[in-house]
Design a protein around this motif. Structure first.
Motif, PDB file in Angstrom:
ATOM      1  N   PRO A  33       0.814  -1.226   0.000  1.00  0.00           N
ATOM      2  CA  PRO A  33       0.000   0.000   0.000  1.00  0.00           C
ATOM      3  C   PRO A  33       0.839   1.263   0.000  1.00  0.00           C
ATOM      4  O   PRO A  33       0.393   2.302  -0.509  1.00  0.00           O
ATOM      5  CB  PRO A  33      -0.826  -0.132   1.285  1.00  0.00           C
ATOM      6  CG  PRO A  33      -0.045  -1.023   2.168  1.00  0.00           C
ATOM      7  CD  PRO A  33       0.629  -1.993   1.248  1.00  0.00           C
ATOM      8  N   ILE A  34       2.056   1.195   0.544  1.00  0.00           N
ATOM      9  CA  ILE A  34       2.918   2.381   0.565  1.00  0.00           C
ATOM     10  C   ILE A  34       3.282   2.790  -0.861  1.00  0.00           C
ATOM     11  O   ILE A  34       3.163   3.967  -1.243  1.00  0.00           O
ATOM     12  CB  ILE A  34       4.196   2.112   1.380  1.00  0.00           C
ATOM     13  CG1 ILE A  34       3.844   1.694   2.813  1.00  0.00           C
ATOM     14  CG2 ILE A  34       5.105   3.328   1.367  1.00  0.00           C
ATOM     15  CD1 ILE A  34       3.104   2.730   3.601  1.00  0.00           C
ATOM     16  N   TYR A  35       3.718   1.831  -1.664  1.00  0.00           N
ATOM     17  CA  TYR A  35       4.077   2.138  -3.050  1.00  0.00           C
ATOM     18  C   TYR A  35       2.864   2.643  -3.827  1.00  0.00           C
ATOM     19  O   TYR A  35       2.975   3.544  -4.663  1.00  0.00           O
ATOM     20  CB  TYR A  35       4.647   0.894  -3.737  1.00  0.00           C
ATOM     21  CG  TYR A  35       5.918   0.374  -3.112  1.00  0.00           C
ATOM     22  CD1 TYR A  35       6.824   1.243  -2.498  1.00  0.00           C
ATOM     23  CD2 TYR A  35       6.239  -0.982  -3.134  1.00  0.00           C
ATOM     24  CE1 TYR A  35       7.984   0.763  -1.925  1.00  0.00           C
ATOM     25  CE2 TYR A  35       7.406  -1.465  -2.568  1.00  0.00           C
ATOM     26  CZ  TYR A  35       8.276  -0.581  -1.956  1.00  0.00           C
ATOM     27  OH  TYR A  35       9.438  -1.056  -1.386  1.00  0.00           O
ATOM     28  N   MET A  36       1.698   2.061  -3.572  1.00  0.00           N
ATOM     29  CA  MET A  36       0.495   2.515  -4.264  1.00  0.00           C
ATOM     30  C   MET A  36       0.136   3.946  -3.879  1.00  0.00           C
ATOM     31  O   MET A  36      -0.265   4.756  -4.737  1.00  0.00           O
ATOM     32  CB  MET A  36      -0.669   1.580  -3.954  1.00  0.00           C
ATOM     33  CG  MET A  36      -0.551   0.203  -4.574  1.00  0.00           C
ATOM     34  SD  MET A  36      -1.909  -0.880  -4.087  1.00  0.00           S
ATOM     35  CE  MET A  36      -3.309   0.047  -4.704  1.00  0.00           C
ATOM     36  N   ILE A  37       0.282   4.265  -2.608  1.00  0.00           N
ATOM     37  CA  ILE A  37      -0.020   5.629  -2.151  1.00  0.00           C
ATOM     38  C   ILE A  37       0.916   6.638  -2.804  1.00  0.00           C
ATOM     39  O   ILE A  37       0.496   7.730  -3.227  1.00  0.00           O
ATOM     40  CB  ILE A  37       0.063   5.698  -0.615  1.00  0.00           C
ATOM     41  CG1 ILE A  37      -1.097   4.918   0.018  1.00  0.00           C
ATOM     42  CG2 ILE A  37       0.046   7.143  -0.129  1.00  0.00           C
ATOM     43  CD1 ILE A  37      -1.005   4.772   1.517  1.00  0.00           C
ATOM     44  N   VAL A  38       2.193   6.287  -2.906  1.00  0.00           N
ATOM     45  CA  VAL A  38       3.141   7.178  -3.580  1.00  0.00           C
ATOM     46  C   VAL A  38       2.725   7.371  -5.036  1.00  0.00           C
ATOM     47  O   VAL A  38       2.769   8.487  -5.572  1.00  0.00           O
ATOM     48  CB  VAL A  38       4.570   6.610  -3.491  1.00  0.00           C
ATOM     49  CG1 VAL A  38       5.532   7.441  -4.336  1.00  0.00           C
ATOM     50  CG2 VAL A  38       5.039   6.592  -2.044  1.00  0.00           C
ATOM     51  N   GLY A  39       2.294   6.300  -5.692  1.00  0.00           N
ATOM     52  CA  GLY A  39       1.830   6.416  -7.067  1.00  0.00           C
ATOM     53  C   GLY A  39       0.603   7.296  -7.185  1.00  0.00           C
ATOM     54  O   GLY A  39       0.486   8.095  -8.121  1.00  0.00           O
ATOM     55  N   VAL A  40      -0.329   7.162  -6.233  1.00  0.00           N
ATOM     56  CA  VAL A  40      -1.532   8.005  -6.242  1.00  0.00           C
ATOM     57  C   VAL A  40      -1.163   9.475  -6.061  1.00  0.00           C
ATOM     58  O   VAL A  40      -1.711  10.361  -6.737  1.00  0.00           O
ATOM     59  CB  VAL A  40      -2.512   7.547  -5.140  1.00  0.00           C
ATOM     60  CG1 VAL A  40      -3.642   8.553  -4.970  1.00  0.00           C
ATOM     61  CG2 VAL A  40      -3.069   6.171  -5.468  1.00  0.00           C
ATOM     62  N   LEU A  41      -0.222   9.749  -5.158  1.00  0.00           N
ATOM     63  CA  LEU A  41       0.190  11.135  -4.927  1.00  0.00           C
ATOM     64  C   LEU A  41       0.853  11.737  -6.164  1.00  0.00           C
ATOM     65  O   LEU A  41       0.702  12.930  -6.436  1.00  0.00           O
ATOM     66  CB  LEU A  41       1.157  11.198  -3.743  1.00  0.00           C
ATOM     67  CG  LEU A  41       0.573  10.821  -2.370  1.00  0.00           C
ATOM     68  CD1 LEU A  41       1.661  10.867  -1.307  1.00  0.00           C
ATOM     69  CD2 LEU A  41      -0.571  11.749  -1.999  1.00  0.00           C
ATOM     70  N   ALA A  42       1.581  10.898  -6.916  1.00  0.00           N
ATOM     71  CA  ALA A  42       2.277  11.402  -8.100  1.00  0.00           C
ATOM     72  C   ALA A  42       1.416  11.345  -9.355  1.00  0.00           C
ATOM     73  O   ALA A  42       1.848  11.798 -10.421  1.00  0.00           O
ATOM     74  CB  ALA A  42       3.552  10.592  -8.325  1.00  0.00           C
ATOM     75  N   SER A  43       0.213  10.765  -9.248  1.00  0.00           N
ATOM     76  CA  SER A  43      -0.635  10.597 -10.418  1.00  0.00           C
ATOM     77  C   SER A  43      -1.061  11.951 -10.993  1.00  0.00           C
ATOM     78  O   SER A  43      -1.373  12.884 -10.238  1.00  0.00           O
ATOM     79  CB  SER A  43      -1.881   9.785 -10.048  1.00  0.00           C
ATOM     80  OG  SER A  43      -2.792   9.736 -11.117  1.00  0.00           O
ATOM     81  N   PRO A  44      -1.100  12.080 -12.317  1.00  0.00           N
ATOM     82  CA  PRO A  44      -1.603  13.319 -12.924  1.00  0.00           C
ATOM     83  C   PRO A  44      -3.081  13.548 -12.628  1.00  0.00           C
ATOM     84  O   PRO A  44      -3.580  14.661 -12.817  1.00  0.00           O
ATOM     85  CB  PRO A  44      -1.354  13.100 -14.421  1.00  0.00           C
ATOM     86  CG  PRO A  44      -1.227  11.622 -14.593  1.00  0.00           C
ATOM     87  CD  PRO A  44      -0.637  11.114 -13.329  1.00  0.00           C
ATOM     88  N   ASN A  45      -3.764  12.507 -12.141  1.00  0.00           N
ATOM     89  CA  ASN A  45      -5.182  12.665 -11.797  1.00  0.00           C
ATOM     90  C   ASN A  45      -5.392  13.421 -10.501  1.00  0.00           C
ATOM     91  O   ASN A  45      -6.503  13.902 -10.239  1.00  0.00           O
ATOM     92  CB  ASN A  45      -5.848  11.287 -11.688  1.00  0.00           C
ATOM     93  CG  ASN A  45      -5.789  10.504 -12.979  1.00  0.00           C
ATOM     94  OD1 ASN A  45      -6.005  11.055 -14.055  1.00  0.00           O
ATOM     95  ND2 ASN A  45      -5.486   9.216 -12.891  1.00  0.00           N
ATOM     96  N   THR A  46      -4.364  13.531  -9.685  1.00  0.00           N
ATOM     97  CA  THR A  46      -4.506  14.209  -8.388  1.00  0.00           C
ATOM     98  C   THR A  46      -3.929  15.615  -8.386  1.00  0.00           C
ATOM     99  O   THR A  46      -4.303  16.428  -7.548  1.00  0.00           O
ATOM    100  CB  THR A  46      -3.810  13.388  -7.286  1.00  0.00           C
ATOM    101  OG1 THR A  46      -2.421  13.241  -7.615  1.00  0.00           O
ATOM    102  CG2 THR A  46      -4.435  12.010  -7.165  1.00  0.00           C
ATOM    103  N   ASP A  47      -2.992  15.899  -9.278  1.00  0.00           N
ATOM    104  CA  ASP A  47      -2.338  17.213  -9.344  1.00  0.00           C
ATOM    105  C   ASP A  47      -1.660  17.585  -8.019  1.00  0.00           C
ATOM    106  O   ASP A  47      -1.543  18.750  -7.667  1.00  0.00           O
ATOM    107  CB  ASP A  47      -3.349  18.321  -9.710  1.00  0.00           C
ATOM    108  CG  ASP A  47      -3.893  18.152 -11.115  1.00  0.00           C
ATOM    109  OD1 ASP A  47      -3.139  17.637 -11.960  1.00  0.00           O
ATOM    110  OD2 ASP A  47      -5.063  18.501 -11.346  1.00  0.00           O
ATOM    111  N   PHE A  48      -1.231  16.554  -7.275  1.00  0.00           N
ATOM    112  CA  PHE A  48      -0.573  16.823  -5.994  1.00  0.00           C
ATOM    113  C   PHE A  48       0.926  17.008  -6.171  1.00  0.00           C
ATOM    114  O   PHE A  48       1.554  17.827  -5.505  1.00  0.00           O
ATOM    115  CB  PHE A  48      -0.852  15.670  -5.024  1.00  0.00           C
ATOM    116  CG  PHE A  48      -0.281  15.876  -3.650  1.00  0.00           C
ATOM    117  CD1 PHE A  48      -0.960  16.635  -2.705  1.00  0.00           C
ATOM    118  CD2 PHE A  48       0.937  15.310  -3.290  1.00  0.00           C
ATOM    119  CE1 PHE A  48      -0.427  16.829  -1.443  1.00  0.00           C
ATOM    120  CE2 PHE A  48       1.476  15.496  -2.032  1.00  0.00           C
ATOM    121  CZ  PHE A  48       0.787  16.257  -1.104  1.00  0.00           C
TER     122      PHE A  48
END
Length: 488
Positions: A33-48
């Motif tokens: 889940p840690i790697y997935m969370i990092v991917g979600v944070l870096a996703s262009p869908n989140t703009d984070f």
């Protein structure tokens, strides 16, 4: 071609994954889940994340992570464990698979998705993560537990089922509607499975000769080349690259170079798997979680209930108690990489797009709740046992003859104790007159009381029940402490 910015972003993401991974270790979370969370944070869908990074930039590396995950799963397949106890394992493991997969398929239909989506959901919710299971057994120090051989045996059956299941899913997701092409593809997949398992069973010596080399660099190139080669063969004949990698792992695991391959493969698997989970997180859109959150919550509750039921069934089949049943359920409740693999296959096959956010949110939730449940299962079991009223437990019938003998021993002990006190008083008086040290008096008195106690212990010991088993005898040894989760 300028790759400086991409390398910079990727390096930052991996460092962030390391930091969050260290924090997750403190509360017992796996790295998935840690790697997935990092991917979600870096996703262009989140703009984070302030820098631009696309999933396509690491797609090939993510594929390497996928096939190495399945290769490692095949490499850990224990043929001796399976063939040496096949009947019991097939019954127990088959029951576990039937309960969880059947309920998952029905669940997929009930939430309104089609039969193909329901088949994928059955695999997502009905298969545990072998990697997380093995890791938890080691980290929780439960390798010596009574239920651990059963868990590992059922995991072996689950690995075989994954091979068959993936072959069926690949045919279903291919989009074929004519009956004969489907039969032909299933036949090819079945023959591929039989050939590879036969080679693993009886061709270990031949494979060992082919792998013979003292050069570590060439050895690494050879095994990695075989993994990629058979992944490609699996993709070409229609059983997916994942099942091809799994089967070559089974074959190489049967050779005499298994330990050497593991030393090289595990670090490669860890780094490439990180890219796979990171890439999956990059493709997730948090905004889509709202459309599947209700389905995910029901799936989570269903997973825990089914794990408890199947854990109780496995414990009953193997003649174990409630404690082993709860520990088994807590281990098997974990979900991980296989769910994400199925989601990746479903997206490429053009199935319902909600499967991807469903898989992402489900794995994120289960990868957090599962290890926490496993780490506290023994505490939960102890708390439940303490709450059971004492009157519920049946009392053993009293033996009148034993009560009478105990009363006689107590009377004799009291009389001898009185004689010992009188002896002590007289001795102390005599020693005082002779000016002997008080320490000698006390020592003689203690010896006298010790003789009395020894006599009582001997008399009572004639009626002491023998320990039920070796574990009870060990527990009665002086100086041995027991700790929750430590049976070594």
């Amino acid at each position: 071609m300028h790759l400086g910015e991409d390398l910079l972003v990727l390096g930052i993401l991996l460092v962030v994954a390391y930091i969050l991974g260290r924090l997750g270790k403190m509360i017992g979370l796996p790295t998935i889940p840690i790697y997935m969370i990092v991917g979600v944070l870096a996703s262009p869908n989140t703009d984070f994340f302030p820098l631009d990074f696309q999933s396509a930039d690491i797609e090939l590396i993510a594929v390497f992570g996928l096939i190495l995950l399945l290769f490692s799963l095949g490499l850990e397949f224990d043929q001796e464990e399976f063939f040496g106890n096949a009947k019991t394992l097939i019954i127990s493991g088959g029951s576990w698979v039937l309960i969880n997969m059947g309920a998952g398929f029905i669940f997929g239909l009930l939430v309104g998705w089609g039969p193909r989506e329901a088949l994928v959901i059955a695999g997502m919710t009905g298969t545990s993560s072998s990697a997380i299971i093995t890791k938890l057994l080691i980290e929780l120090r439960r390798l010596a537990n009574k239920e651990t051989p059963m868990i590992l045996g059922v995991t072996v059956v689950g690995d075989i089922f994954i091979a068959i299941y993936l072959s069926i899913v690949s045919v279903v997701l291919s989009g074929e509607t004519e009956i004969w092409p489907i039969v032909l593809q299933l036949s090819i997949a079945f023959l591929f499975l039989v050939a590879m398992f036969s080679l693993a069973r009886w061709g270990g010596r031949v494979v060992s000769r082919l792998m013979r080399t003292k050069d570590d660099e060439l050895f690494t190139i050879l095994f990695f080349g075989l993994v990629v080669l058979f992944a490609g063969i699996g993709e070409i004949i229609g059983v997916t690259d994942a099942i091809g990698a799994f089967l070559i792992g089974v074959v190489l695991g049967a050779s005499s170079y298994r330990a050497r391959i593991e030393r090289v493969a595990v670090p490669l698997r860890d780094i490439f798997a990180a890219f796979f989970f990171l890439n999956f997180g990059l493709a997730l859109d948090v905004a889509q979680f709202g459309s599947v959150i209700g389905v995910v919550l029901i799936a989570i509750v269903m997973t825990f209930v089914l794990s408890l039921l199947s854990g109780a069934l496995l414990a009953w089949l193997h003649k174990m108690g409630p404690r082993e049943a709860l520990n088994t359920a807590a281990i098997f409740v974990n979900r991980g990489e296989f769910t994400l693999i199925l989601a990746t296959l479903s997206v490429s096959a053009g199935l319902d797009p909600r499967l991807q956010p469903f898989a992402g949110l489900y794995v994120l939730s289960m990868a957090i709740l599962g290890p926490l449940f496993a780490a506290n299962s023994e505490k939960i079991g102890s708390a439940l046992r303490r709450r059971v009223p004492a009157s519920v437990a049946p009392r053993a019938p009293r033996n009148p003859m034993l009560d009478e003998e105990i009363a006689l021993v107590e009377a004799a002990t009291a009389a001898q104790a009185a004689d010992a006190d009188e002896f002590t008083r007289r001795t102390a008086k005599r020693d005082s007159a002779n000016s002997q040290p008080a320490e000698d008096t006390v020592a003689r008195a203690k010896r006298s009381h010790s003789d009395v106690d020894s006599m009582a212990d001997f008399a009572l010991g004639q009626h002491s029940p023998e320990p039920d088993d070796a574990a009870d005898r060990t527990a009665r040894k002086p100086g041995r402490e027991t700790h929750t989760g430590d049976y070594s």
